[in-house]
Motif scaffolding. Structure first.
Motif, short mmCIF file in Angstrom:
data_model
loop_
_atom_site.label_atom_id
_atom_site.label_comp_id
_atom_site.label_asym_id
_atom_site.label_seq_id
_atom_site.Cartn_x
_atom_site.Cartn_y
_atom_site.Cartn_z
N GLY A 446 0.81 -1.21 0.00
CA GLY A 446 0.00 0.00 0.00
C GLY A 446 0.84 1.25 0.00
N ARG A 447 0.16 2.38 0.09
CA ARG A 447 0.84 3.67 0.16
C ARG A 447 -0.01 4.63 0.99
NH1 ARG A 447 -1.59 7.16 -3.57
NH2 ARG A 447 -2.97 6.11 -5.06
N ILE A 448 0.62 5.65 1.50
CA ILE A 448 -0.10 6.68 2.27
C ILE A 448 -0.14 7.94 1.43
CG2 ILE A 448 -0.07 8.08 4.36
CD1 ILE A 448 1.34 5.75 5.77
N ASP A 449 -1.35 8.47 1.20
CA ASP A 449 -1.48 9.64 0.33
C ASP A 449 -1.22 10.93 1.12
OD1 ASP A 449 -3.77 10.31 1.74
OD2 ASP A 449 -5.16 9.85 0.12
N ALA A 450 -1.36 12.04 0.44
CA ALA A 450 -1.04 13.34 1.03
C ALA A 450 -1.93 13.69 2.22
CB ALA A 450 -1.14 14.44 -0.03
N SER A 451 -3.13 13.11 2.26
CA SER A 451 -4.06 13.41 3.36
C SER A 451 -3.79 12.53 4.59
CB SER A 451 -5.51 13.19 2.90
OG SER A 451 -5.80 11.81 2.77
N GLY A 452 -2.90 11.55 4.44
CA GLY A 452 -2.62 10.63 5.53
C GLY A 452 -3.44 9.36 5.47
N ALA A 453 -4.21 9.19 4.41
CA ALA A 453 -5.04 7.99 4.25
C ALA A 453 -4.21 6.85 3.67
CB ALA A 453 -6.23 8.27 3.35
N LEU A 454 -4.50 5.65 4.11
CA LEU A 454 -3.82 4.45 3.61
C LEU A 454 -4.59 3.90 2.42
CD1 LEU A 454 -1.58 2.28 4.00
CD2 LEU A 454 -3.21 1.05 5.45
N ILE A 455 -3.88 3.65 1.35
CA ILE A 455 -4.48 3.08 0.14
C ILE A 455 -3.85 1.72 -0.09
CG2 ILE A 455 -4.79 3.34 -2.34
CD1 ILE A 455 -4.62 6.39 -1.88
N LEU A 456 -4.69 0.68 -0.07
CA LEU A 456 -4.20 -0.67 -0.31
C LEU A 456 -4.04 -0.89 -1.80
CD1 LEU A 456 -6.36 -2.92 2.07
CD2 LEU A 456 -4.13 -1.90 2.50
N THR A 457 -2.97 -1.56 -2.16
CA THR A 457 -2.79 -1.92 -3.57
C THR A 457 -3.00 -3.40 -3.81
OG1 THR A 457 -0.40 -2.03 -3.21
CG2 THR A 457 -1.28 0.02 -4.12
N GLU A 458 -2.51 -4.25 -2.88
CA GLU A 458 -2.69 -5.69 -3.09
C GLU A 458 -2.05 -6.47 -1.96
OE1 GLU A 458 -4.34 -8.60 -4.22
OE2 GLU A 458 -4.56 -7.11 -5.80
N ARG A 459 -2.50 -7.72 -1.79
CA ARG A 459 -1.74 -8.65 -1.00
C ARG A 459 -0.45 -8.94 -1.76
NH1 ARG A 459 -1.95 -9.85 4.04
NH2 ARG A 459 -1.30 -12.01 3.72
N ILE A 460 0.69 -8.81 -1.09
CA ILE A 460 1.97 -8.98 -1.77
C ILE A 460 2.08 -10.34 -2.44
CG2 ILE A 460 4.46 -9.25 -1.34
CD1 ILE A 460 4.27 -6.88 0.54
N LYS A 461 1.60 -11.38 -1.75
CA LYS A 461 1.72 -12.71 -2.33
C LYS A 461 0.73 -12.92 -3.49
CE LYS A 461 -1.23 -14.81 1.21
NZ LYS A 461 -1.25 -15.72 2.37
N ASP A 462 -0.30 -12.06 -3.59
CA ASP A 462 -1.24 -12.17 -4.70
C ASP A 462 -0.78 -11.36 -5.92
OD1 ASP A 462 -2.90 -13.80 -3.28
OD2 ASP A 462 -4.33 -12.25 -2.72
N LEU A 463 0.01 -10.33 -5.67
CA LEU A 463 0.48 -9.48 -6.76
C LEU A 463 1.27 -10.32 -7.76
CD1 LEU A 463 0.44 -6.34 -7.29
CD2 LEU A 463 2.79 -6.33 -6.44
N PHE A 464 0.98 -10.16 -9.05
CA PHE A 464 1.75 -10.92 -10.03
C PHE A 464 2.18 -10.04 -11.19
CE2 PHE A 464 -2.74 -11.90 -11.25
CZ PHE A 464 -2.75 -11.41 -12.56
N LYS A 465 3.12 -10.56 -11.95
CA LYS A 465 3.67 -9.83 -13.09
C LYS A 465 3.41 -10.63 -14.36
CE LYS A 465 7.88 -8.12 -12.67
NZ LYS A 465 9.38 -8.06 -12.69
N THR A 466 2.90 -9.96 -15.38
CA THR A 466 2.71 -10.63 -16.67
C THR A 466 4.05 -10.85 -17.34
OG1 THR A 466 2.50 -8.56 -17.91
CG2 THR A 466 0.48 -9.46 -16.94
N SER A 467 4.06 -11.63 -18.40
CA SER A 467 5.32 -11.90 -19.10
C SER A 467 5.85 -10.65 -19.78
CB SER A 467 5.11 -13.02 -20.14
OG SER A 467 4.10 -12.65 -21.07
N ASN A 468 5.00 -9.61 -19.87
CA ASN A 468 5.43 -8.33 -20.43
C ASN A 468 6.01 -7.40 -19.37
OD1 ASN A 468 4.52 -8.99 -23.06
ND2 ASN A 468 2.43 -8.49 -22.46
N GLY A 469 6.11 -7.91 -18.13
CA GLY A 469 6.72 -7.13 -17.06
C GLY A 469 5.78 -6.17 -16.36
#
Length: 596
Positions: A446-469
């Motif tokens: 995740g990341r913390i935005d300018a307002s201090g709110a937490l934004i989730l992007t993904e479970r790290i183990k679920d995040l994947f990369k396509t063959s195109n990177g």
């Protein structure tokens, strides 16, 4: 420091007396129990535990769907310095056997006949108590008790028993284990997160500091499994606040229970609001032109008033407020009444991403869906929407006395008095769960935005990369598709593949209705999901849902399955999360066919 939970019910009984503490549905009627009676039930339960030889720091287990006796069991155990452990009612034989052995549970309380049968096969369990009096015991069973027989064992009026309960309560320490929450785990065997009383002491006080809009005039409907840290910690907080709690036993009856109880609060997972959203959209589509125009105007005003003004603490103009009150009376209140939330205060929601579109819709209607984020290991909440200044698309801001930082790889790290002491009997897993300087690794990115709110992007183990990177966050895609009335479950695929695909389980009732309306003939669900007209319709809807996404993120091909993912098949966790390795393995042929 005194443990808040140890004698909480006794303290609340002194404060509230004959006022309602909880209710349950019995023979079609919601029956109330007062704080005084609740306290007496806890004492009788504790006395019976003493009679069965339960000692300080012993573990007892409950293996049942929601019922008030589970809450009574927890607080009776707390008063004796014992450890209550709740096992999901849907757990398999292997899971129950593992947990009871791992935690040393020799006394297990069960719900229905299936849970009783599973408990009988768990070797660590020496005695069973059945909540359901109608269970027919196996012929060779000489140790199981009914709940009524169990309660008769103890004598809560006996001075010696009262003295023993008081002695144990007085000896309780913040370092004592209050709960062991077994994570359902999308991979591997369950891990028992050990939560000492100090975690709950901190969590209860932190939540009271953040959730200032709540008081003892509120009421909550207990809907999620009490085995889940979200519902368990929330229910403790409700009782700590003096709120009335209605215990819903059957999750399939939640819509009816909501309309009967009409609570001011209810914690839930996103799927509840996704289904409510699609049902409302259906009614609008089927309604008259006038209804659609009225709803569009109401939502426009509601969005402006609730999101552009009230959300950020600005006072709306008199004209805007006047129009909102009109729409509230003729549009929003009837909608809320249809759901059962017209008295709503807040509706905490967590466990998975919820589409910002859906959050914005309900906020515009005046239904305060309060998004949060937490884990079993953090005694639930780490972040949630503040009363003012929340950002839609985020999971809110960090709660008081909790620290969050983002690691270099994007992982969310937490340091807090609410973080577990470790995993039971798993020193290596415990060591791996923390950084060298003591921060808990959540496994979420995740990341913390300018307002201090937490934004989730993904479970790290679920995040994947396509063959195109290109990195893909499957949960975000799955949440987006969850908005659609014809989609029930989604598993996004694409790790090391040239494009993204998906296995989709349709909402079968909606799909049958569509087929009937369009004259599509079919003999089975397998016929239906293979029908070209159905596939064309689904393709168009999926493309519409992805219209504002980057090309590499979009699902290019999909497979419709005629059968839902289930816990029994090992495809879902007890918290209904997809077990991706199982899905990838079980549907390998269907997945490969999408890349031919």
């Amino acid at each position: 420091m005194t443990n808040i939970l140890t004698r909480l019910i006794t303290h609340q009984a002194h404060r509230y007396g004959d006022r309602e503490a909880y209710s349950e549905l019995i023979d079609g009627e919601w029956r109330s129990t007062s704080w005084n009676d609740f306290s007496h039930e806890v004492d009788r339960f504790a006395a019976s535990l003493i009679a069965l030889g339960i000692n300080e720091l012993d573990a007892i287990g409950t293996f049942s769907a929601n019922r008030p006796q589970m809450i009574i069991a927890d607080f009776a155990a707390f008063s004796l310095r014992a450890i209550p452990i709740s096992i999901y009612s849907t757990s398999s034989q292997d899971q129950v056997s593992y947990i009871t052995a791992d935690a040393g549970i020799s006394l297990l309380f069960t719900g229905d006949a299936q849970q009783y049968a599973i408990a009988r096969q768990a070797k660590a369990v020496k005695r069973i108590v059945t909540f359901d009096p109608d269970i027919e015991l196996e012929p060779d069973d000489t140790t199981t008790l009914t709940y009524e027989q169990f309660i008769e064992l103890g004598d809560a009026e006996n001075p010696a028993v009262i003295a023993e309960i008081d002695r144990r309560s007085a000896a309780a320490l913040p370092t004592d284990t209050a709960a062991i929450i077994y994570t359902s785990g999308t991979t591997g065997e369950p891990k028992g997160a050990v939560l000492p009383h100090s975690c709950f002491n901190a969590a209860l006080e932190i939540h009271r500091e953040r959730l200032t809009m709540l008081s003892d005039v509120d009421s909550s409907l207990c809907f999620l499994p009490l085995s889940h840290i979200f519902e368990r910690a929330w229910t403790y907080f409700c009782l700590y606040t003096g709120m009335r709690v209605a215990v819903n036993r059957d999750p399939r009856e939640i819509q009816r229970s909501l309309r009967q109880v009409r609570p001011t609060c209810m914690c839930s997972v996103p799927r509840f609001w996704e289904k409510a959203y699609t049902a409302i959209q259906d009614r609008l589509v089927e309604g008259s032109i006038f209804m659609r125009i009225l709803a569009t105007a109401a939502l426009s005003v509601g969005r402006r008033r609730n999101l552009e003004f009230r959300r950020i603490g600005r006072r709306p103009s008199r004209w805007l407020e006047f129009r909102y009150k009109l729409f509230e009376r003729f549009v929003f209140t009837p909608l809320k009444k249809a759901i059962g939330v017209e008295h709503g205060n807040i509706f905490p929601t967590a466990g998975a991403p919820l589409s910002p579109t859906i959050v914005e819709f309900f906020q515009s209607c005046g239904i305060n869906v309060l998004i949060g984020y937490g884990l079993s290991e953090t005694t639930a909440t780490v972040t949630c929407y503040p009363a003012v200044g929340f950002e839609i698309g985020s999971v809110g801001t960090v709660l008081p006395r909790i620290q969050v930082r983002i690691a270099e790889d994007g992982e969310i790290l937490v340091k807090s008095p609410t973080v577990m002491s470790g995993y039971l009997n798993k020193p290596e897993a415990t060591a791996n769960a923390f950084t060298p300087d003591g921060w808990f690794r959540t496994g979420d990115a995740g990341r913390i935005d300018a307002s201090g709110a937490l934004i989730l992007t993904e479970r790290i183990k679920d995040l994947f990369k396509t063959s195109n990177g290109k990195y893909i966050a499957p949960q975000a895609l799955e949440s987006r598709l969850g908005e659609d009335k014809y989609i029930e479950q989604v598993a996004v695929i694409g790790d090391q593949r040239k494009y993204v695909t998906a296995i989709i389980i349709p909402a079968f009732d909606a799909l049958r209705e569509y087929a009937d309306q369009h004259g599509i003939r079919y003999r089975s669900l397998d016929d239906l999901v293979r029908n070209p007209q159905i596939r064309d319709m689904m393709t168009q809807r999926i493309e519409h849902l992805q219209r504002d996404m980057a090309g590499f993120e979009k699902i290019k091909r999909f497979t419709l399955l005629p059968k839902a993912f289930t816990m029994e098949a090992g495809e879902l966790t007890n918290t209904l999360k997809i077990k991706r390795p199982v899905i990838n393995r079980r549907y390998a042929r269907e997945i490969e066919a999408m890349y031919v």
